[in-house]
Design an enzyme around this catalytic site. Structure first.
Site: not given
Length: 386
Positions: A62, A229, A122, A65
């Site tokens: 993730s 993140k 997320s 992202k």
């Protein structure tokens, strides 16, 4: 004997030549990081302070992202998108699985609601929904992700989707992640969500309240943490791009492939602690700040402000801040007309007399050429003393 002597001389000569061609061994890192790869950079200058396998490509989960959020923020800055824009959730977006907001087909959400879901929880479905809204399809949005990656110098990155769900060929590197992280942090609005610990979003026909808890626990526990993140899949293992700011200094640490979630946070903390303990950022000039004024000849105005075209900062070891010197170079005058943004000078920064950086000084506004009436009026005011 003569033959043996010649052979010995040749061997000695070759040995001597080889001794000059052996490359220097890189300096040992101050510590090891328990992960596949890791990097620490200064966000202002991009200086790499720690590295481990930084150009080795791995699945980022993730952490992907970050690029999705970057393209959203850039679309907002360009006026192509607003936070209040309504996004219709497609059937495809609603079926992403993994971490999600549980969006339903046909449901309408604002860009801001989706960005909350992406940056805090997320959410995979939110990534696809917003990508489809911006580009028309997820495939076209992913194409733009890869184009932007190339523009940023992310040479070992290939995105296959918007969210980092497992896919063949979906890879990036610790170095490349640091580049897109650095770019994302330039957008002030994103900090509002990256630093939010808890929030909520109402979703679905039932209007259920989804509690959002930030997946990056450093936001709550690390002094100055402001992003960015997390990511995890069984293939990527535990990943994290983390940032923190203290004073004028911001560092970005990237961990890829840590064996556990606690380890990714502890290793990121180790990198950030190392940066703050040993280095400081000296802000030389800020973008658009007035650095000086220049007289204007034959212009409507008598003076023109010179502003910095962009930020200029320098990373130095702690205790060496006093060695940084700034030289402002401006002409005695400029001749009208001068266009806004036109270069009219420079700022040069040196350490111990060695140049370490420079930035252009540009005109803050247009300096139009004076008309005959302007000149006569100015002369008249001088005569009457006003």
């Amino acid at each position: 004997m003569k033959l043996m002597g010649k052979m010995l001389s040749i061997v000695l000569l070759v040995t001597l030549l080889l001794s000059f061609s052996i490359p220097e061994v890189e300096a040992a890192q101050p510590f090891d990081i328990n992960a596949r790869s890791a990097i620490l950079i200064d966000a202002a200058t991009g200086t790499v302070l720690y590295e481990k396998n930084i150009h080795e490509a791995y699945p980022p989960a993730s952490v992907t992202k970050i690029m999705t959020m970057l393209l959203v923020m850039e679309a907002i800055d360009e006026g192509k998108l607003t936070l209040e824009d309504k996004v219709v959730v497609s059937e495809h977006a609603s079926k992403m699985g993994g971490t999600q907001l549980y969006l339903e087909p046909g449901e309408i959400k604002t860009v801001e609601e989706l960005m909350k879901g992406i940056s805090i929880r997320s959410a995979n479905d939110a990534c696809v929904a917003i990508g489809e809204h911006i580009a028309g399809s997820e495939e076209l949005f992913v194409q733009r992700m890869n184009e932007r990656a190339k523009e940023l110098g992310m040479e070992n990155t290939n995105f296959v989707n918007t969210n980092g769900l497992p896919a063949d060929g979906h890879v990036t590197t610790a170095y490349d992640i640091s580049l897109m992280s650095k770019e994302l942090l330039k957008h002030k609005e994103i900090h509002r969500w990256l630093t939010t610990w808890m929030d909520e979003v109402v979703v679905g026909k039932s209007q259920s309240v989804q509690q959002l808890v930030n997946t990056n626990r450093l936001i709550r526990y690390y002094d100055g943490a402001n992003g960015i993140k997390t990511g995890y899949t069984s293939e990527a293992l535990h990943c994290l791009s983390a940032s923190a700011t203290r004073g004028s200094t911001t560092f970005i640490s990237v961990i890829m492939g840590a064996p556990t979630s606690p380890i990714r946070f502890s290793e990121s903390t180790k990198l950030l602690d190392y940066g703050f303990a040993n280095y400081n950022t000296v802000e030389v000039v800020k973008e658009d700040s007035v650095v000086g004024t220049v007289p204007v000849q034959k212009g409507k105005g008598l003076e023109l402000n010179a502003v910095a075209k962009e930020d200029l900062a320098l990373l130095v070891k702690k205790g060496e801040e006093g060695k940084v010197e700034k030289e402002i170079i401006l002409p005695q005058f400029v001749q009208a007309p001068v266009m806004k943004g036109e270069k009219i000078g420079e700022v040069i920064v040196t350490v111990d007399g060695k140049e370490e950086g420079r930035v252009d000084l540009v005109a803050q506004e247009d300096a139009e050429r004076a008309s005959i009436i302007d000149i006569m009026s100015r002369m008249f005011r001088k005569i009457v003393g006003s």
